[in-house]
Design an enzyme around this catalytic site. Structure first.
Site, PDB file in Angstrom:
ATOM      1  N   GLU A   9       0.838  -1.191   0.000  1.00  0.00           N
ATOM      2  CA  GLU A   9       0.000   0.000   0.000  1.00  0.00           C
ATOM      3  C   GLU A   9       0.874   1.243   0.000  1.00  0.00           C
ATOM      4  O   GLU A   9       2.098   1.165   0.125  1.00  0.00           O
ATOM      5  CB  GLU A   9      -0.949  -0.015   1.221  1.00  0.00           C
ATOM      6  CG  GLU A   9      -1.946  -1.158   1.185  1.00  0.00           C
ATOM      7  CD  GLU A   9      -2.882  -1.188   2.367  1.00  0.00           C
ATOM      8  OE1 GLU A   9      -3.900  -1.893   2.289  1.00  0.00           O
ATOM      9  OE2 GLU A   9      -2.606  -0.521   3.377  1.00  0.00           O
ATOM     10  N   HIS A  33      -8.974   9.640   3.840  1.00  0.00           N
ATOM     11  CA  HIS A  33      -8.683   8.559   2.894  1.00  0.00           C
ATOM     12  C   HIS A  33      -8.974   9.077   1.491  1.00  0.00           C
ATOM     13  O   HIS A  33     -10.032   9.647   1.241  1.00  0.00           O
ATOM     14  CB  HIS A  33      -9.538   7.336   3.189  1.00  0.00           C
ATOM     15  CG  HIS A  33      -8.999   6.089   2.565  1.00  0.00           C
ATOM     16  ND1 HIS A  33      -9.051   5.858   1.209  1.00  0.00           N
ATOM     17  CD2 HIS A  33      -8.368   5.017   3.100  1.00  0.00           C
ATOM     18  CE1 HIS A  33      -8.494   4.694   0.939  1.00  0.00           C
ATOM     19  NE2 HIS A  33      -8.060   4.169   2.071  1.00  0.00           N
ATOM     20  N   ARG A  66      -0.994   8.826   1.806  1.00  0.00           N
ATOM     21  CA  ARG A  66      -2.395   9.227   1.660  1.00  0.00           C
ATOM     22  C   ARG A  66      -2.602  10.733   1.635  1.00  0.00           C
ATOM     23  O   ARG A  66      -3.490  11.227   0.937  1.00  0.00           O
ATOM     24  CB  ARG A  66      -3.222   8.611   2.791  1.00  0.00           C
ATOM     25  CG  ARG A  66      -3.371   7.107   2.662  1.00  0.00           C
ATOM     26  CD  ARG A  66      -4.115   6.519   3.841  1.00  0.00           C
ATOM     27  NE  ARG A  66      -4.299   5.084   3.657  1.00  0.00           N
ATOM     28  CZ  ARG A  66      -4.868   4.293   4.551  1.00  0.00           C
ATOM     29  NH1 ARG A  66      -5.308   4.800   5.684  1.00  0.00           N
ATOM     30  NH2 ARG A  66      -5.006   3.001   4.317  1.00  0.00           N
ATOM     31  N   HIS A 108     -10.954   9.737   7.576  1.00  0.00           N
ATOM     32  CA  HIS A 108     -10.713   8.306   7.768  1.00  0.00           C
ATOM     33  C   HIS A 108     -10.084   7.956   9.104  1.00  0.00           C
ATOM     34  O   HIS A 108     -10.491   6.997   9.746  1.00  0.00           O
ATOM     35  CB  HIS A 108      -9.826   7.799   6.638  1.00  0.00           C
ATOM     36  CG  HIS A 108      -9.574   6.323   6.656  1.00  0.00           C
ATOM     37  ND1 HIS A 108     -10.599   5.390   6.621  1.00  0.00           N
ATOM     38  CD2 HIS A 108      -8.424   5.616   6.710  1.00  0.00           C
ATOM     39  CE1 HIS A 108     -10.076   4.168   6.644  1.00  0.00           C
ATOM     40  NE2 HIS A 108      -8.769   4.276   6.707  1.00  0.00           N
ATOM     41  N   ARG A 113      -0.293   8.757   9.294  1.00  0.00           N
ATOM     42  CA  ARG A 113      -0.223   7.304   9.517  1.00  0.00           C
ATOM     43  C   ARG A 113       0.153   6.567   8.238  1.00  0.00           C
ATOM     44  O   ARG A 113      -0.450   6.771   7.184  1.00  0.00           O
ATOM     45  CB  ARG A 113      -1.581   6.794  10.011  1.00  0.00           C
ATOM     46  CG  ARG A 113      -1.655   5.278  10.173  1.00  0.00           C
ATOM     47  CD  ARG A 113      -3.020   4.877  10.673  1.00  0.00           C
ATOM     48  NE  ARG A 113      -4.058   5.080   9.687  1.00  0.00           N
ATOM     49  CZ  ARG A 113      -4.617   4.099   8.974  1.00  0.00           C
ATOM     50  NH1 ARG A 113      -4.211   2.848   9.120  1.00  0.00           N
ATOM     51  NH2 ARG A 113      -5.579   4.363   8.124  1.00  0.00           N
TER      52      ARG A 113
END
Length: 531
Positions: free
Chosen positions: A114, A243, A289, A350, A385
């Site tokens: 990811e 997100h 992100r 998110h 994160r």
């Protein structure tokens, strides 16, 4: 009525259930309070997976550096190193509990990549990893003789020595400690007193403070607000992760399209069909992100579009059904066949990277009060994160917290006090609930419009004024009517909203998830924000 335990846990996600099982195994009498059904948690909605070094082609240092890079200078490196290195053992415990992570045809664990990860290290159970872990932990907890799990009990406030002290005999902050909490049973319509020398907050995040979020309805910041009112320090609340790819629908709810879709080759396109990520970052769709979310936000604002496209139609239908069965089925419900056409996506709130400040033992600054999971700010995530590090943090910190609590209970002397009952007095049930729904809508729209992906000082100041007015109204309402779930959640949400704005105004720079047009550069001397 007072109910006594050794440990009270608020929340039934991966953090709360993992901690409960471990601390009960060590001999404590445990009570888990959850305000909805036991399986309703952020964990249950986690699609992507859990990051850990389990492959010979990967190593701890790479995972550590990926985490530090994503955190943009705000991570606590000792915390990062500890959590990353303790991950494999915690993963094995999940396997031993019955979590069956997806495997390749040759029997090896299937690992996906990811955004922000330099290697494939995401263990997953198709695209329903959180639910698989939640189910395994629930089974272990429900069969444990030392664990009581109470559903539909909404924690209201922590009971501390400071709160019980007489005005003429105040308790110093250093002598403050948790004694229990008040909980509202939504089925019986009554408030009960729960006493314990330890309260562990595992209440998840704050998604419902925003108009659009991937979080379930329970994510109303209850633990953070309760900890703040009890005197705990709250940090980095401005670090809100949006997100990049939530399914675009006309309804307010936003269904998460896992980052793993981009990890398997999904391409972001604007409404003209053009790939746009190469213009923003050399890592393209696999950039962290915050970068991807700002890129999408920029494309939408430039064109006036309500969404962009996420295109993975180059993958076969069989592959997509196997890898993303839940996402594939959901898209079909909305008339989108992801094997043949692009998915409409927009950013949505998110994850919260800030929260209740804790150390590596899950301890807060209030004696007897612990926090674990998204509600806590350990220093792992920093300003942003890294994908799939959240479930990892929860299982590692639950383990470390259980060991710390076991030692605390064994060595601390708990005061022998009878806690006072909750008093409603002559308060009446409200006949003005329209105030709650109106104020909630105004709060969520204010945060979305003024405290979103891209911020300015003027917008933040406007938001602060509106939230302070709402807070006064909600405070008056709280003290004039009997408690009910909607009021309790709104009270916590407005408190959390104010914290987010205060921290955002403190951070006069752009770093990680916090981007402001007034201070577009990074300030090398900036540290944590706090309230």
């Amino acid at each position: 009525m007072e109910r006594s335990f050794d440990v009270i846990i608020v929340g039934s996600g991966i953090a709360g259930l993992s901690f409960a099982r471990k601390v009960a195994d060590l001999g404590s009498r445990v009570c888990i309070l959850t305000k909805k059904e036991r399986a309703e948690s952020n964990t249950n909605y986690a699609q992507g997976g859990i990051a850990a070094v389990t492959s010979d082609s990967d190593d701890f240092e790479l995972h550590i550096q990926d985490t530090l890079t994503a955190g943009d200078g705000l991570c606590d490196e000792q915390v990062v190193r500890t959590i990353v290195r303790e991950a494999p053992e915690r993963i094995q415990e999940l396997v031993d509990l019955g979590v069956k992570f997806s495997q390749l045809e040759d029997g090896r664990v299937s690992l996906h990549r990811e955004g922000g990860h330099s290697k494939r290290r995401i263990l997953h159970v198709k695209d329903l990893t959180g639910k698989a872990i939640e189910d395994a932990l629930l089974h272990a907890v429900e069969t444990h003789e030392r664990i009581t799990l109470l559903e539909h009990v909404h924690a209201i406030d922590l009971i501390t020595r400071q709160k019980l002290a007489q005005p003429d005999h105040p308790v110093d902050a250093k002598e403050n400690r948790v004694l229990g909490l008040y909980g509202y049973d939504t089925r019986q319509g009554k408030v009960a007193t729960y006493s314990a020398p330890v309260v562990m907050l595992c209440t998840g995040g704050v998604g419902q403070v925003y108009l659009y979020t991937t979080n379930p309805g329970i994510a109303t910041g209850d633990g953070i607000a309760m900890a703040y009112r009890a005197g705990a320090e709250i940090r980095n609340m401005e670090c809100i992760q949006f997100h990049p790819t939530a399914f675009y629908a006309k309804a307010d709810d936003r269904f998460l399209i896992s980052e793993a879709v981009r990890g398997e080759g999904g391409i972001l396109r604007n409404l003209r069909g053009e790939e746009f990520m190469p213009r923003y970052d050399e890592r393209r769709e696999l950039a962290p992100r915050d970068i991807v979310a700002r890129a999408i936000d920029s494309e939408m604002k430039k064109s006036g579009a309500r969404h962009v496209w996420l295109d993975i139609s180059h993958q076969s239908e069989d592959f997509l059904k196997e890898r993303f069965p839940h996402i594939h089925a959901h898209c079909l419900e909305y008339g989108i066949d992801m094997a043949r056409e692009a998915i409409p996506v927009v950013p949505a709130m998110h994850y919260l990277c800030g929260g209740v400040k804790t150390n590596l033992h899950a301890e807060t600054g209030v004696t007897g009060l612990y926090a674990c999971g998204e509600v806590a700010c350990t220093g792992l995530h920093g300003a942003n994160r890294l994908a799939s590090n959240s479930l990892l943090e929860a299982v590692v910190m639950a383990h470390r917290g259980a060991l710390a609590v076991h030692e605390f209970i064994a060595t601390q002397k708990y005061p022998d006090l009878r806690l006072p009952d909750w008093l409603d007095g002559d308060l009446q049930d409200s006949d003005e609930r329209v105030i709650l729904s109106h104020n909630l809508d105004e709060l969520k729209r204010t945060l979305w419009d003024y405290v979103g992906i891209v911020r300015t000082t003027k917008r933040l100041e406007r938001a602060r004024t509106r939230i302070q007015n709402l807070k006064r109204e909600i405070h008056d309402y709280y003290w004039n009517f009997k408690v009910e779930p909607g009021l309790l959640e709104l009270r916590n949400l407005v408190e959390v909203a104010e914290m987010i704005i205060q921290c955002a105004l403190q951070r006069q720079e752009s770093r990680g998830l916090h981007f402001t047009l007034d201070f577009p550069d990074k300030n090398p001397t900036a540290t944590e924000t706090r309230v």
